[in-house]
Each structure stands twice: as structure tokens, then as C-alpha cells.
Write a protein that holds these residues in place. Structure first.
Motif, short mmCIF file in Angstrom:
data_model
loop_
_atom_site.label_atom_id
_atom_site.label_comp_id
_atom_site.label_asym_id
_atom_site.label_seq_id
_atom_site.Cartn_x
_atom_site.Cartn_y
_atom_site.Cartn_z
N ARG A 4 3.71 -2.02 4.72
CA ARG A 4 2.14 -2.31 4.54
C ARG A 4 2.29 -3.10 3.58
O ARG A 4 1.63 -2.71 2.54
CB ARG A 4 1.87 -0.80 4.33
CG ARG A 4 1.99 0.45 5.33
CD ARG A 4 1.38 1.58 4.84
NE ARG A 4 -0.09 1.45 4.90
CZ ARG A 4 -0.67 2.49 4.08
NH1 ARG A 4 -0.01 3.39 3.53
NH2 ARG A 4 -2.24 2.30 3.82
N GLY A 41 5.38 2.92 1.35
CA GLY A 41 4.82 1.94 2.08
C GLY A 41 5.58 0.48 2.14
O GLY A 41 5.29 -0.35 3.25
N TYR A 84 -6.02 0.68 -6.29
CA TYR A 84 -6.11 -0.40 -5.70
C TYR A 84 -5.15 -0.26 -4.62
O TYR A 84 -5.26 -0.86 -3.36
CB TYR A 84 -5.92 -1.69 -6.50
CG TYR A 84 -5.69 -2.85 -5.75
CD1 TYR A 84 -6.50 -3.16 -4.89
CD2 TYR A 84 -4.68 -4.01 -6.24
CE1 TYR A 84 -6.20 -4.50 -4.00
CE2 TYR A 84 -4.44 -4.93 -5.49
CZ TYR A 84 -5.26 -5.37 -4.36
OH TYR A 84 -4.78 -6.39 -3.79
N LEU A 85 -4.14 0.04 -4.89
CA LEU A 85 -2.91 0.10 -3.77
C LEU A 85 -2.21 1.49 -3.45
O LEU A 85 -1.81 1.66 -2.53
CB LEU A 85 -1.62 -0.83 -4.54
CG LEU A 85 -1.97 -2.24 -4.69
CD1 LEU A 85 -0.55 -2.81 -5.08
CD2 LEU A 85 -2.06 -3.11 -3.22
N GLU A 122 -0.28 -6.49 2.21
CA GLU A 122 -1.55 -7.27 2.40
C GLU A 122 -1.75 -8.19 1.18
O GLU A 122 -1.43 -7.99 0.06
CB GLU A 122 -2.60 -6.27 2.38
CG GLU A 122 -2.85 -5.64 3.78
CD GLU A 122 -3.87 -4.47 3.76
OE1 GLU A 122 -4.87 -4.82 2.98
OE2 GLU A 122 -3.70 -3.46 4.00
N ARG A 146 0.82 -1.40 -0.20
CA ARG A 146 -0.06 0.01 0.00
C ARG A 146 0.83 1.36 -0.18
O ARG A 146 1.92 1.33 0.69
CB ARG A 146 -0.71 0.06 1.42
CG ARG A 146 -1.82 -1.10 1.59
CD ARG A 146 -3.09 -0.73 1.32
NE ARG A 146 -3.89 -2.04 0.84
CZ ARG A 146 -4.90 -2.27 0.07
NH1 ARG A 146 -5.30 -1.32 -0.70
NH2 ARG A 146 -5.34 -3.50 -0.19
#
Lengths: 569, 569
Positions: free
Chosen positions: B133, B128, B153-154, B135, B123
């Protein structure tokens, strides 16, 4: 490589890949006009609808012939015309700003008039009519312009035909070209022009006592020429709003991708906020200002800024430092206190000899001393560049050129100032945009392309049926479509200014109680607090989403779908 | 109405009609990766191409491990991979400004890695990554973002990873997340970052001595990351230029419809003029300025203005008082005398204590006294607001923020001044535009959507094949398409500034001797003298024109068509 070079050169003059394919795209025709592979003329009969305004009595005095002839009755196209006339000579012209679909009106008109009547194109708008710049519209011309955007086939201008001298010139041109009819493709002003000309040319233009029929066609990207089910929308609105909605959708994606900008976007649309509302319904940005609501609620500029600032603050509290705000071009005039300030300034400046010679600081000081306390406070709250613009030279009518005021920048600057008071640490990086000219001449959407082709067919059919003083329309858009004729005199109001009377078709503003606005109001708080936006993307001419209509039209017409079913029986 | 309200609300969060349909749109996959309905991993073998720059020796010292491992050899994907690894953990991130198609890189990557390897999304860009960050990218995520524009989206950012402290952070995050590979989707700077990280993480990141593979993916709407047949174009360029070309085409139609404006349009694209050249090839406006040509010909600002003014004059002589001019965002730096003036001003201002405290008139007078005659004359010829901008505060590196200079307005004002000298009666009403943010996040064209899906597949295949320090590419675009791997170290140059060395991938500027520019030069005199423009219209996802490629790419690659045949065997 030479082959590719040749291919690219062949794309010049409106032969881009898409332009070539669009010329071949089939379009639906409303059932009333369909006859085998071609079209047929129809007779027009009264519907139950009768139109008049509060000024009907005075209008009847000013427009005696068309008022009596048309009696305010809305007509619809019905049975095939018993005796189809031939040999008619018809002129068509564009008037005012361009709008997508205008070319297809000419295509439809030519198709309905057929090869046994003559269509003449007027070059350069009303001014071209006065100067007699008429040339035949050929089959090759209509094949070339089919489904293309813009008014570039004929050009346009904004000349208003209203003086006795101008009327005489039109008569002269009509006689010289043996015209039977004139079709005016334009907005509210141009259709007012059409109403006036219809009356003026009602009879006794030609030696045998005949007049010249005049038919209007409702054009404007602004959407402010509409009349409920009788005229669901003017043409061009769908294409322009789809173009703006794509851009706004792209910018929304960008704001959430880059995670650092607030984009303030001003949208074209003169007085009314239809364009802005439609784009908001499609793209669902964080903040959308609707002028008509601001006027109705009598919001001050400070109220508006507070709303914006509080939205920025509450998003920032969730870690969202980006967003998109939409503002209609005409906003500033709808803020009651600003309108009042401008009136007060006009009054002060009208009696300020030598004002122009002062420097800017002296101008501001002079004016501040002449305004009452409330106006002076509002004036002082504005950024200096806006103060200077408000003190700039008036136009020839003594009016301020409001379109020059960068409303989007004004809102950015005032919001930034307010945010500094609330919490100087809230990030507020901004970008400003104005979308206008990009939307007036794009290739028409399938909706606008079909709508305008059928408007052209309707205008042609009205001429063949001998009608004058009507505006063409298409009703029942969410069914198969019905050709309608709206009596222009029934739309006229009288505007009294400086002791003189002028007839006008009143601009249709956003109705804040109508379903489109109500739906927007029901969702906007959610859109403000989180990124719920959509990115509607570029309009498509093929595939599953090609028949979309404006969402505000679907809502206000209480349709049960967002696709039109035009031409279906 | 309730049903329609519900339908509209269901469109929120990227569910506009088009967005929903685009998610279903099938895309071609290059033959190397196709296996039944799915995709397969492949091994990568050396092509004959070996890359190096003039700084190769120094680069080899700075990048010993990746230089030895990759030996500058370009690879192409070939036979199915004998042993497909599983259990790999791969991170992907966006870096720099967004470009259309980025989401499909993630989709392709996920598809190639399959369910037996794990893809993690980072992210907020490189920052990030530093902050860990990460996921998992789920199947639902890729189904949702397929064929959508933007990096939302990111998210993304512009953090440059270059300090020892940052490298340590990346290692820490890699260990914590047990990463086997990182994919960086970005432009020249971001791929330089990828080259540096590939070397830095080549080995000894994990306890067992393993490193972390790093693969770059070539993104930028600017088109300045390209390498002949090996990398015909960066992704995003096609979509962005098609968006701008539509807007410019619409404005061209408007100019010829309204018959009264010259539109001066500035186009995004940092240093290089690729975007402007491509839009010119598509829309064919009256005047297009190409920075690289201006630099090569050593034109002065007065030369440029004279060319513009003479075109306005010669069109006016034919009664044409409208036109469109395109100017690349980076123009001003390419005019040698302006660059020289800015350098001289930087020098003057670096030694001007108390300068900031002067008022603007005093600043101008101070500077005028310090410049040599030629610079002083050029400075004096500029409009005051440009003079003020040139004297404004420098950024933290002592550089002027050139992107803030409204080049389009500067050209308008200087052309107007010149026209007054030539013939004050020539009409010259103008409108200015800047297209930039609108193009970075639109739904990707079919070309960009397919290209990025296959770039993602290539990046994934390179990881499964154990490669590091490569940039993914697709060759043979006008045939079926071939996955390529470009050794990043082979692209690096050394930039020496202020005594320190920095590695860079040099921006690819417009080659004024290449076919695209030559074709443009062969036609532009005709475009200047008459309206030969085309209006390329909105990009289509269905129907006969959906597979168009950038015209400049087709010309420069000596293709025999303007449609790609990607995925055809």
C-alpha cells in the motif's frame, strides 16, 4: 551539573519556567477602569435591563432589603467615582469546586481596592469564613498567584451557609474583623449563598448600624451560570474546555493513527452539557451526546444505543473501525425512562425492609417483582454492574449517587451487545476516559486570565461604590468590555421540596435552539461519517492564537470572530 | 453569524487555529545540513564510537553483511556530499504506537530527498508494506502535516516482519515499486525489524543485484530507546511527558485547592519508568514510584504500601490530607515477589485441567493449595479483584495481560487497608487516573518538532549517502546539533526463549545511578512532606519557554541549561 540541579530546585513551589513567565504576562483592562498605568474606581448606573423570575413576588418577601435597594436593575460601570472611599476592610473567599482564573479575581480585587483599603483572604472556603480564618492578602501574594490556575492560594470548600447559627457566626466574624464587605467567588449555589448573605447582612451588623456588602463572582467550569449578553459565560469554562478539547483532539489523532479503537470519553460538567458541546465544536468527533436534546426528544436508552451502533456500522462499512464519542457526565439523568426507573427504584427501596441484607441476585429478583413491566424491562436490559449500582445504598437524602455510574462504560457495553445482534463481525475495540479534575486548575487561558482580572476589578469597584447583593460581570466581550453588576435577587427562583422552600439560581442548561447547538446539529452527520476532526492543541499564551474564546460563546453571542477584543477601546 | 459558521466549518480536517499556525512555524536545522534557504546532503564519516553487545559474535554470524559493511562504527554527518544521487525511490512507514513528531520525520525526509528523488508513504504500517500500500508523498501532503501530532497521515500497525514468507513479500513489493530504500519509524522492536530487513535486503533484491537500503528512526514516548550522548532520547518522549506533566501539575493544583483528595496517577510507558521520572522532575508530587529502583532494592508490595501509608500519615499529622502519587504502568512486574508469584501461578495454571470451569471462589481455593507459603500469603494479601485477574485466562503465549491490572487502584486499596490498621481516623479520599493515549498524538513540542525534522533530514541524507542498517540520531542537542548514524547490528542482543533465538534491542531502563534519578532521590523526601510542587502548564510554541527539553535528558547529559540550542551554529 550542580548549577542545573540548583535551577531545578528553584522551580519548586510554582516556579516552573512557564509559571514564572506567566506572572509577567500583561493583561488587558476594560476601558472603564483604565487610568494611566493604574486603575480607577467608577460609579455604577442602571442599564435598561431589569431582572426578575416567575417567583419575584415571593423573593421580594424573602429578600425585602436587597430587592428594594437594587430593584432588579442591572448596572454598568461608568464615570470615575467622585469620592473614592478608603479604609474599607474586605474579605474574599473561594466556594465550591476550583476553576481556572480564581486567583486573578483576587489580583483584580486587590488592585482596585489599592493600598488604602485592606483585602483579607479567607482560608478554606465558606467553612473558613465561619471559623474566622482570615489573613491579609499582601502585594507579594498577588504577585505570586497572578495568572496561575487553581484555588490553592486560599483553598475552598462546599459548606452552605443557611442556618441561623451560621449567620450568627458570620456576623461575629464580620464584627471581629471589622469587615465592610465579603466577596464570594463561586457557582450557582455559592451565588445563591451570596444573595442570602447580602440580605442577611444588609444592615445592623456593626454597632453603628452599618451592614456588610456582599458581592458574588460567577465561577464554574460547567458553564451553567450564564445569562446571555449580561453574563456571556462563567469564568473557568474557557480554560477547562480548552484542556479537555486538547485531550480529545489528541485522542482523535490517536484513533486515526492506530486505526483500531473507539474511544468513549466522559466529560465533567454536572447537569448541563455546555462543556461537552464546546469540546465537540472544537474537536468535531464522530458522536456527541447532548443531554438536553435527549431529554427534549424523550429518547430512550435503546434509542441512544441504536444511534451509536448505527454510526459504528456505517463507518465500518467504509473501513473505518475507529472513532470518538463524547458523553456528558450528567447524561443518565436526562434520559426520561432512566430517570423514571430511578424514581421507581427509590420508591421500592424506601419501603423494602431488610433489603440491604439480601445478596445481589436476590436484590435484583426482589426489585424486578416490584417494578411495572416497562421499568422491569429497562432494568433487565442494563448490565449487571449497573443494576447493582442502581440498587446500592442511597445517600443521606435517599438519592442515588449518579456520578459514580460509569456512563461511558455502560454505553460501550450496551453498544457492544447491540452490535453483536446486528453483525458480530464488526470490529469494536474500545478505550474509556473521563476528563474532569485535569481541567479545574490549569493555568487560565488569556481569555479567562483577563476576564477574571476584570471581574475582580468590577467586584472591587462595586464595593467602593457601596453596592451589595450584586454579581460582578463583564459585558461586550467582543468589543472593549464593560463592567456590569447583576442584581442577585433578580436571579432567584423558589424550589419547593418536601414542603419546604429553598431559593436557588437555576442552572442554565444548553438551549437546543441557540446558535451553538444549531451549528453543531448542522454539521454532526458529516462528522459521524468521516474523520473531519480538528486537533485544537494546547492553549497558548503568546503568539497568534492566544486570544481565542469558547466557540459556543462566540456563536451564541453572534460574534463575528473567535478572538476576544477585550480591553481595546 | 453565517460568517462565523463558515469560519468554524473551515476549521474541520486539522484546521483549528493552532494547527494552521503551527504549519507556518519555522524550525531550526542543524548546521551540517544548512545550505542557504534549503538543505544539502552530506557524507557520513566514522566517529570514534564503535558499538557492540555481549552477543556480538553470534550477531555477526546472523547479520554478516551489515556487520561487515558497518563494522559497528557510529557515523556523523560532515562535508557536503560530492555527488548527490537522483532518481532514488524511498518508502517510509510508521511502526508501533504513535508518537508526536512522526509527521515531521516524513517532512524532513521529503525535504532532503528533494524533487529529484521520490518519497512513497506506506499506509497502515508494516502490514501495509507487506500489502504494497504505497502512495507518493506530495508537497501538499508535507505542507499539511508539518508540525502536527499523530501518525494519522499514514496510519500504523504492529506487524512484525520475521518469516521467510514475509521477507519474500517485502522483496516483491520492493521490486514492484523499484524501491531503493525503506525508512522505518519505530521503537526498539521496529528498529530490530529494521536491522533484520537491512540484512535481508542488503543485496540481490533487484535484477541488477542491488539491494534495498533500510534506515531506522528512533521513536517512542516511553523513552526506552536511548543511548547516552549518541541518542539522548527517542522522539515523542518530550511531548508526551509534557502533556502528562501538565495534567499532573493541574491535578496537584486541584489537590491543594480542594484539600480533600489523594490522586493516584498511573502513567504510560510499558516496562521502563522514564516517563514517570520525567513527570516527577517536572511536577514534584508527594510520592513517585520508580520500578527500576523497586527491583534493585528488592522491595516487597508490603514495603511499597508501607512507604505510601507512612507518607499519608506524616502529611496528615501536619493537616495535609491531600497529595499526588505517580506510578509507572509497568510497576507490578518489577516487584520481585509479585513477579515470582505470577511465575508460580503460570506454572500452576499450566497444569490445572478444568480450572476455567471452576467458579471464582473455587479457583482461589485451588490455587492457594498449590502455592508455597510465601506465595500463598502474598496472594491472600491482594484484593479479590486482583486475585481474580491473576487467575484469568492467559494470552496465546501463556502470559498474563499485566497491562489490564489497575495498579493505581490496587495501591489505593492496599494503602487504605494499611491505614485502617495504623489509624482508622486518617482521612484518605482518593481519585484514580491513567494518562496514556492523551500523550501519544499531541502536537509535537518545539523540541520534538525540530528533532524529528532533523531526524528525517538525517535519514534522507543516509539514504543519499548510500548507507543501510543504521538508525538516524542527532547528537549535541545542547549545542548546534550533529547528525549521527548508529549501526543497528551494534545494538542487537540475543534473547533465548523456549529453545529458540530472537534478536532484540534491549530496552533502556532507568539507570538509578544516573544524574536524573540521583537528583530526584535528593529531593523526594522534601516533596513528600510539604507541597513543593510546580505546575508546568501547557507546552508553548511561541514565547520565552518554547525551547524546553526533558529535564531528565538535561540532567543525564550534564547540560547547563534546560533549553535546547539546536540549529545554533
Amino acid at each position: 551539573m550542580t548549577r542545573l540541579n540548583d535551577r531545578l530546585t528553584a522551580m519548586e513551589q510554582h516556579n516552573a519556567l512557564l509559571e514564572d513567565q506567566l506572572r509577567q504576562l500583561p493583561l488587558p483592562i476594560v476601558p472603564a477602569f483604565r487610568a494611566g498605568d493604574g486603575v480607577r474606581a467608577v460609579s455604577f448606573d442602571a442599564t435598561g435591563d431589569v431582572l426578575s423570575t416567575a417567583d419575584a413576588a415571593r423573593v421580594a418577601e424573602m429578600f425585602p432589603q436587597t430587592t428594594v435597594a437594587n430593584a432588579g436593575k442591572v448596572l454598568h460601570g461608568g464615570a470615575p467615582l467622585a469620592q473614592r472611599p478608603s479604609g474599607k476592610r474586605v474579605a474574599v473567599l473561594f466556594s465550591g469546586g476550583p476553576a481556572p482564573g480564581g486567583h486573578n479575581v483576587v489580583v483584580g480585587l486587590k488592585q482596585m481596592l489599592g493600598s488604602d483599603n485592606l483585602l483579607l483572604g479567607v482560608r478554606g472556603g465558606p467553612k473558613g469564613l465561619l471559623n474566622g480564618r482570615l489573613e491579609p492578602v499582601t502585594d507579594a501574594d498577588v504577585a505570586k498567584i497572578r495568572n496561575s490556575g487553581g484555588f490553592d492560594y486560599l483553598g475552598t470548600d462546599r459548606t452552605k451557609i443557611k442556618t441561623a447559627e451560621q449567620f450568627a457566626k458570620v456576623r461575629e466574624v464580620a464584627v471581629k474583623n471589622a469587615l465592610d464587605a465579603i466577596v464570594i467567588i463561586g457557582g450557582d449555589d455559592s451565588n445563591t449563598n451570596a444573595a442570602v448573605l447580602a440580605e442577611e447582612l444588609f444592615a445592623n451588623v456593626h454597632a453603628d448600624g452599618r451592614g456588610v456588602q456582599v458581592i458574588g463572582v460567577p465561577k464554574t467550569i460547567d458553564g451553567d451560570l450564564q445569562l446571555g449578553d449580561l453574563l456571556p459565560i462563567s469564568f473557568g469554562f474557557d480554560t477547562a474546555t480548552r484542556i479537555y478539547a486538547e485531550m480529545v483532539g489528541n485522542i482523535l489523532q490517536d484513533s486515526r493513527s492506530s486505526l483500531k479503537y473507539w474511544h468513549f470519553v466522559k466529560l465533567m460538567g454536572r447537569a448541563a452539557s455546555h462543556v461537552t458541546l464546546e469540546v465537540a465544536l472544537q474537536a468535531k468527533p464522530a458522536i456527541t451526546l447532548i443531554s438536553e436534546e435527549i431529554a427534549a426528544k424523550k429518547l430512550s436508552l435503546a434509542d441512544i444505543i441504536e444511534q451509536i451502533a448505527q454510526t459504528v456500522v456505517s463507518r465500518a462499512a467504509k473501513g473505518i473501525h475507529h472513532g470518538v464519542l463524547l458523553v456528558p457526565e450528567g447524561l443518565i439523568e436526562f434520559v426520561p425512562e432512566v430517570k423514571s426507573l430511578i424514581d421507581a427504584l427509590n420508591e421500592v427501596l424506601a419501603h423494602a425492609d431488610g433489603f440491604a441484607a439480601l445478596d445481589e441476585a436476590a436484590k435484583r429478583a426482589f426489585v424486578a417483582g416490584k417494578l411495572d413491566a416497562a421499568h422491569a424491562a429497562l432494568f433487565a436490559s442494563l448490565p449487571e454492574y449497573i443494576q447493582d449500582m442502581l440498587l446500592a445504598d442511597r445517600d443521606s437524602h435517599g438519592n442515588l449517587q449518579l456520578s459514580l455510574i460509569p456512563t461511558e462504560q455502560l454505553l460501550v457495553d450496551m453498544t457492544r451487545a447491540r452490535l453483536k445482534q446486528i453483525d458480530a463481525k464488526i470490529p469494536f475495540a474500545t478505550q474509556c476516559h473521563f476528563f474532569g479534575y485535569e481541567g479545574r486548575c490549569g493555568a487560565p487561558t488569556l481569555f479567562d486570565a483577563a476576564y477574571t482580572l476584570n471581574l475582580g476589578l468590577t467586584a472591587g469597584a462595586l464595593i467602593l461604590a457601596g453596592k451589595t447583593g450584586y454579581m460582578a460581570s463583564i459585558g461586550n466581550l467582543f468589543g472593549g468590555g464593560v463592567p456590569l453588576a447583576i442584581p442577585l435577587a433578580g436571579l432567584l427562583n423558589i424550589e419547593r421540596r418536601h414542603g419546604s422552600e429553598a431559593v436557588v439560581i437555576e442552572k442554565a442548561l444548553v438551549n437546543i435552539d441557540a446558535p451553538a447547538m444549531q451549528y453543531f446539529v448542522s454539521r454532526r452527520a458529516e462528522w459521524a461519517q468521516a474523520d473531519l476532526f480538528a486537533s485544537p492543541g494546547p492553549r497558548q499564551f503568546w503568539g497568534p492564537v492566544a486570544s481565542q474564546v469558547p466557540l459556543s460563546v462566540a456563536l451564541n453571542r453572534k460574534a463575528d470572530d473567535v478572538l476576544f477584543r477585550f480591553g481595546e477601546v
